[in-house]
Design a protein around this motif. Structure first.
Motif, PDB file in Angstrom:
ATOM      1  N   LEU A  96       0.819  -1.210   0.000  1.00  0.00           N
ATOM      2  CA  LEU A  96       0.000   0.000   0.000  1.00  0.00           C
ATOM      3  C   LEU A  96       0.853   1.259   0.000  1.00  0.00           C
ATOM      4  N   THR A  97       1.949   1.271   0.744  1.00  0.00           N
ATOM      5  CA  THR A  97       2.805   2.465   0.829  1.00  0.00           C
ATOM      6  C   THR A  97       3.408   2.801  -0.528  1.00  0.00           C
ATOM      7  N   ILE A  98       3.962   1.785  -1.200  1.00  0.00           N
ATOM      8  CA  ILE A  98       4.547   2.011  -2.525  1.00  0.00           C
ATOM      9  C   ILE A  98       3.488   2.471  -3.504  1.00  0.00           C
ATOM     10  N   ARG A  99       2.331   1.844  -3.442  1.00  0.00           N
ATOM     11  CA  ARG A  99       1.244   2.190  -4.361  1.00  0.00           C
ATOM     12  C   ARG A  99       0.774   3.632  -4.154  1.00  0.00           C
ATOM     13  N   MET A 100       0.652   4.056  -2.916  1.00  0.00           N
ATOM     14  CA  MET A 100       0.178   5.410  -2.625  1.00  0.00           C
ATOM     15  C   MET A 100       1.236   6.468  -2.958  1.00  0.00           C
ATOM     16  N   LEU A 101       2.512   6.143  -2.729  1.00  0.00           N
ATOM     17  CA  LEU A 101       3.568   7.100  -3.081  1.00  0.00           C
ATOM     18  C   LEU A 101       3.598   7.322  -4.601  1.00  0.00           C
ATOM     19  N   ALA A 102       3.500   6.227  -5.353  1.00  0.00           N
ATOM     20  CA  ALA A 102       3.490   6.350  -6.810  1.00  0.00           C
ATOM     21  C   ALA A 102       2.261   7.117  -7.285  1.00  0.00           C
ATOM     22  N   ARG A 103       1.120   6.842  -6.683  1.00  0.00           N
ATOM     23  CA  ARG A 103      -0.108   7.535  -7.098  1.00  0.00           C
ATOM     24  C   ARG A 103      -0.030   9.021  -6.758  1.00  0.00           C
ATOM     25  N   THR A 104       0.546   9.358  -5.606  1.00  0.00           N
ATOM     26  CA  THR A 104       0.688  10.762  -5.227  1.00  0.00           C
ATOM     27  C   THR A 104       1.546  11.514  -6.235  1.00  0.00           C
ATOM     28  N   TYR A 105       2.650  10.891  -6.636  1.00  0.00           N
ATOM     29  CA  TYR A 105       3.543  11.503  -7.630  1.00  0.00           C
ATOM     30  C   TYR A 105       2.815  11.708  -8.951  1.00  0.00           C
ATOM     31  N   LEU A 106       2.104  10.687  -9.401  1.00  0.00           N
ATOM     32  CA  LEU A 106       1.415  10.771 -10.687  1.00  0.00           C
ATOM     33  C   LEU A 106       0.292  11.797 -10.654  1.00  0.00           C
TER      34      LEU A 106
END
Length: 293
Positions: A96-106
């Protein structure tokens, strides 16, 4: 040509006539209302100039800018593809952490004006990186060398190398957000059954991505990635705001020095059109060949 003319109908001729009248009106307005004196005969010398001392032709302002635009777009496209693939895989991560960090950047990059993004990345990231690596001193050392033709072929004038690096980094970081979403959509389009089959034979998560998911996903995302690369070439004009000497920046220099406003910008638009349209036709032909196989 005759077959093409036979396919035309009266609406096609009507549209062509309307366009002819429209551009003719603009042309007359420029000459009449603005009292503008066209100087098209001078434009070729700003593309390819003649050096009287060395008695040879050289790439002048517009051709230099076009070459810089091609270099920046090529290098930024490669870097954006690498970063975008990583971001796309991260968006599909089970963590979840990796997924949310990537989504925040995008989501940040896709919902903020590109001009703002360019300035943020330039002042807070790329410029800091250039200073930390001391690239300006290194580039000046290369520029003083006599045999630096190979460096200049790949990177242009070496004194401008830090500017080139800044443009590549800024443009790649911005475009990687869009590439990441394309890759994410390609990964999620792969049926879950294939992933489950890969895991059933003992493949790890990395092996599943490497041998099963990514090869199929990348084939599906080639057309949108090609379109994104064409958009990247057009978006490179934004880099003129941070003094990256690409085609738009050189055109501004030409307009400021010669006052040939319309000739310079029309020529620049023609350069962008030829490059982008040529690439779109090339990618379309390659896509048709891949569909036949």
């Amino acid at each position: 040509m005759q077959d093409f003319l036979k396919k035309l109908r009266w609406p096609d001729y009507l549209i062509a006539a309307v366009l002819f009248v429209f551009f003719g009106y603009i042309w007359l307005s420029i000459e009449g209302t603005l009292n503008y004196r066209w100087r098209w005969d001078v434009i070729p010398s700003y593309i390819v100039g003649w050096h009287s001392g060395r008695e040879e032709y050289f790439a002048n302002l517009l051709l230099q800018g076009l070459a810089a635009t091609v270099r920046i777009s090529l290098y930024a496209g490669i870097l954006a593809l690498i970063l975008g693939t990583i971001l796309g895989v991260a968006r599909c991560s089970s963590n979840l952490t990796i997924r949310m960090l990537a989504r925040t950047y995008l989501e940040f990059l896709r919902n903020v004006p590109p001009v703002v993004v360019v300035f943020i990345f330039f002042f807070f990231l790329s410029q800091q990186l250039i200073d930390a690596l001391n690239l300006e001193r290194w580039a000046r050392g290369i520029a003083r060398q006599e045999n630096n033709q190979i460096w200049e072929f790949f990177f242009g004038e070496m004194r401008r190398f830090p500017s080139l690096v800044s443009g590549v980094i800024v443009l790649a970081l911005f475009e990687s957000a869009f590439v990441g979403e394309i890759v994410r959509a390609g990964i999620q389009s792969i049926p879950k059954g294939q992933r489950e089959a890969a895991r059933s034979i003992g493949m790890s998560r990395i092996q599943e991505l490497r041998y099963v998911v990514l090869p199929q996903a990348m084939k599906k995302v080639v057309p949108p990635l090609a379109n994104q690369f064409i958009s990247l070439i057009k978006d490179s004009s934004i880099l003129s705001l941070i003094s990256v000497q690409e085609l738009t920046y050189k055109t501004v220099e030409l307009v400021a020095s010669s006052r040939m406003i319309f000739e310079a910008w029309i020529t620049t638009a023609a350069f962008y059109f030829v490059v982008c349209f040529g690439l779109s036709r090339l990618f379309a032909r390659l896509e048709k060949r891949s569909d036949k196989r």
